[in-house]
Write a protein that holds these residues in place. Sequence first.
Motif: not given
Length: 283
Positions: A97-106, A108-111, A157-161
């Motif tokens: 999963l390539l997470q963008n931690n400039a767009e934070i998610r639980p 680490g970041g948005f996938i 969706f998977m992007r919010d998994s």
Amino acid sequence: RLFFENNQKNFNAKVSLTKKLSDELPQISQTISYFNQSNEEIQKISATFIPAALKDRFEFAKQALSALSEVLNQLQADIPAILALLGDKEPHTFLILLQNNAEIRPSGGFIGNYALAETNDGYLARNEVFDIYSSDHKLAEEIPPPAEIAPANSRWFMRDSNYSAHFPLSAQKAAWFLEKEQGPGVDTVIAVDLSFVVELLKLVEPIKIPELDMPLTSKNFATIISYYVEAKISGRENPKIILKSFLETLQKEFFSRVNPTEFLPLLKAAIESKHVLAYSKNP
């Protein structure tokens, strides 16, 4: 090092790292046994019998041999897992999963993107990068989101998994969604974020990709890639093609130019700071 050398050859390696490692297991076990015996014997020696001028060196030797013996025993215990991860008896599939931690998610970041990799006999047999939205469009089933996501999206969706900070839970959900979206079953899930990619880039910078006139570096990478994607410079149909090109080039440069001993401290630091997370179905 052999894993790195294998993957410099366009992933068509002729040497099986797992066979080489398996063939050397008896010798490795014997060597570790010798170290353990040596450690047991040196620990029995009292410092009383050591000349004063040598006591510091003797104590250092005792501590060093004890530490080395502990590391070798742990390595021996880990070898079955290492062989499995390298695709010894059967191919091992990774969801990255390539997470963008400039767009934070639980977690680490948005996938925004993910990669699928497969190891077999100690080399990469598959290595592909995908846009998360392209995969999410294949989800025909309407899956209701959990309460944490419901205010923002009526479908899941998977992007919010990665909705949970407990990474094993998010990792299992990402793997579940991948299969729902016509992807393969996976054995191990790894999440990496942009901060880690920037650290990797420092080892090989600058790098050139066909889509850009200027080279990418650890300082300009995030700004340029983000602008290129958000402005849809490559077109509305495939705005993230530049990211795919960058990751493929980065990987090629990484395997051909980076010494594994340079990479391991970086990886260790990234794991400790949670810029790299991992979960496996096999405990």
